[in-house]
Design a protein around this motif. Structure first.
Motif, PDB file in Angstrom:
ATOM      1  N   ALA A  19       0.828  -1.208   0.000  1.00  0.00           N
ATOM      2  CA  ALA A  19       0.000   0.000   0.000  1.00  0.00           C
ATOM      3  C   ALA A  19       0.863   1.260   0.000  1.00  0.00           C
ATOM      4  CB  ALA A  19      -0.936  -0.013   1.208  1.00  0.00           C
ATOM      5  N   SER A  20       1.886   1.286   0.837  1.00  0.00           N
ATOM      6  CA  SER A  20       2.732   2.477   0.883  1.00  0.00           C
ATOM      7  C   SER A  20       3.560   2.624  -0.392  1.00  0.00           C
ATOM      8  CB  SER A  20       3.628   2.459   2.114  1.00  0.00           C
ATOM      9  OG  SER A  20       4.541   1.395   2.045  1.00  0.00           O
ATOM     10  N   ALA A  21       3.967   1.506  -0.975  1.00  0.00           N
ATOM     11  CA  ALA A  21       4.737   1.570  -2.221  1.00  0.00           C
ATOM     12  C   ALA A  21       3.878   2.083  -3.368  1.00  0.00           C
ATOM     13  CB  ALA A  21       5.305   0.195  -2.555  1.00  0.00           C
ATOM     14  N   ILE A  22       2.634   1.648  -3.440  1.00  0.00           N
ATOM     15  CA  ILE A  22       1.729   2.128  -4.493  1.00  0.00           C
ATOM     16  C   ILE A  22       1.467   3.626  -4.304  1.00  0.00           C
ATOM     17  CG2 ILE A  22      -0.662   2.015  -5.310  1.00  0.00           C
ATOM     18  CD1 ILE A  22      -0.515  -1.001  -4.940  1.00  0.00           C
ATOM     19  N   GLU A  23       1.363   4.037  -3.062  1.00  0.00           N
ATOM     20  CA  GLU A  23       1.058   5.441  -2.780  1.00  0.00           C
ATOM     21  C   GLU A  23       2.239   6.360  -3.065  1.00  0.00           C
ATOM     22  OE1 GLU A  23      -0.170   8.201   1.040  1.00  0.00           O
ATOM     23  OE2 GLU A  23      -0.484   6.050   1.118  1.00  0.00           O
ATOM     24  N   VAL A  36      -5.266  -0.754  -1.534  1.00  0.00           N
ATOM     25  CA  VAL A  36      -5.050  -2.138  -1.115  1.00  0.00           C
ATOM     26  C   VAL A  36      -5.996  -2.421   0.050  1.00  0.00           C
ATOM     27  CG1 VAL A  36      -3.392  -3.790  -0.179  1.00  0.00           C
ATOM     28  CG2 VAL A  36      -2.661  -2.121  -1.876  1.00  0.00           C
ATOM     29  N   VAL A  37      -6.827  -3.457  -0.122  1.00  0.00           N
ATOM     30  CA  VAL A  37      -7.862  -3.768   0.864  1.00  0.00           C
ATOM     31  C   VAL A  37      -7.404  -4.847   1.843  1.00  0.00           C
ATOM     32  CG1 VAL A  37     -10.212  -4.611   1.143  1.00  0.00           C
ATOM     33  CG2 VAL A  37      -9.645  -3.148  -0.782  1.00  0.00           C
ATOM     34  N   ASP A  38      -6.862  -5.935   1.324  1.00  0.00           N
ATOM     35  CA  ASP A  38      -6.505  -7.064   2.176  1.00  0.00           C
ATOM     36  C   ASP A  38      -5.418  -7.877   1.486  1.00  0.00           C
ATOM     37  OD1 ASP A  38      -6.612  -8.781   4.344  1.00  0.00           O
ATOM     38  OD2 ASP A  38      -8.343  -9.908   3.616  1.00  0.00           O
ATOM     39  N   THR A  39      -4.731  -8.697   2.267  1.00  0.00           N
ATOM     40  CA  THR A  39      -3.714  -9.593   1.734  1.00  0.00           C
ATOM     41  C   THR A  39      -3.845 -10.936   2.429  1.00  0.00           C
ATOM     42  OG1 THR A  39      -2.209  -7.735   1.364  1.00  0.00           O
ATOM     43  CG2 THR A  39      -1.240  -9.916   1.382  1.00  0.00           C
ATOM     44  N   LYS A  40      -3.781 -12.001   1.651  1.00  0.00           N
ATOM     45  CA  LYS A  40      -3.819 -13.366   2.186  1.00  0.00           C
ATOM     46  C   LYS A  40      -2.536 -14.071   1.767  1.00  0.00           C
ATOM     47  CE  LYS A  40      -8.112 -13.108   3.603  1.00  0.00           C
ATOM     48  NZ  LYS A  40      -8.421 -12.899   4.971  1.00  0.00           N
ATOM     49  N   VAL A  41      -1.933 -14.779   2.716  1.00  0.00           N
ATOM     50  CA  VAL A  41      -0.708 -15.530   2.453  1.00  0.00           C
ATOM     51  C   VAL A  41      -1.017 -17.009   2.643  1.00  0.00           C
ATOM     52  CG1 VAL A  41       1.677 -15.908   3.184  1.00  0.00           C
ATOM     53  CG2 VAL A  41       0.728 -13.611   3.202  1.00  0.00           C
ATOM     54  N   THR A  42      -0.501 -17.851   1.751  1.00  0.00           N
ATOM     55  CA  THR A  42      -0.715 -19.288   1.874  1.00  0.00           C
ATOM     56  C   THR A  42       0.006 -19.814   3.109  1.00  0.00           C
ATOM     57  OG1 THR A  42       1.173 -19.724   0.428  1.00  0.00           O
ATOM     58  CG2 THR A  42      -1.009 -19.636  -0.608  1.00  0.00           C
ATOM     59  N   ALA A  43      -0.356 -21.018   3.512  1.00  0.00           N
ATOM     60  CA  ALA A  43       0.198 -21.607   4.739  1.00  0.00           C
ATOM     61  C   ALA A  43       1.708 -21.835   4.643  1.00  0.00           C
ATOM     62  CB  ALA A  43      -0.508 -22.914   5.056  1.00  0.00           C
TER      63      ALA A  43
END
Length: 162
Positions: A19-23, A36-43
């Motif tokens: 988010a900060s990089a895009i901004e 950027v709303v959310d981020t999911k990382v796989t296990a």
């Protein structure tokens, strides 16, 4: 397999970095309305899915979804490098960008609920002066109107005496 708490912390950190990089870091005008709303990382911590929305320049204008997707795809390598430097993990997760359609779904649900309310109001308006078709009590027995009880029907609790 990684700890789920660690995966959540890494997802939160990736969310902040991207988010900060895009901004501030990425200088692409197509990313002006991207949030950027959310981020999911796989296990296994190898893949990260970043969910984003695109806001239009004004409320009446349609956002440029294709342009934002192309700009994010083009900046994917730079963003992954920033994520690797900012997280300090052994393997930097690959980034996948997915547009978050929650706002579109909410708008569609609001539209459907407004239509349902309008249909309910129409039914209530029509029902105001309506009278039932036929008799008021169609299941009324003939003997019940005069108050005489049927000799055969004595109710469910009736038990004949022996």
């Amino acid at each position: 397999m990684a700890d789920p708490a660690r995966a959540r912390r890494l997802a939160k950190r990736i969310n902040t970095i991207v988010a900060s990089a895009i901004e501030s870091e990425i200088k692409d005008p197509r990313l002006d309305g991207v949030t950027v709303v959310d981020t999911k990382v796989t296990a296994d911590l190898h893949d990260a899915t970043v969910f984003y929305t695109v806001m239009g320049p004004t409320l009446d204008d349609e956002p440029d979804y294709e342009g934002a997707a192309a700009a994010l795809d083009r900046a994917k390598g730079t963003l992954r490098t920033m994520v690797g430097a900012g997280t300090g993990v052994r393997f930097t997760p690959t980034l996948t960008f997915t547009r978050d359609t929650t706002t579109d779904t909410v708008a569609r649900m609001d539209e459907l609920l407004a239509r349902a309310r309008a249909a309910d109001a129409d039914v209530a308006r029509v029902r105001v002066g309506a009278k039932p078709a036929g008799e008021a009590d169609p299941y009324r027995e003939i003997g019940a109107a005069t108050g005489a009880a049927d000799a055969e029907d004595r109710g469910d609790d009736y038990r004949p005496e022996d």
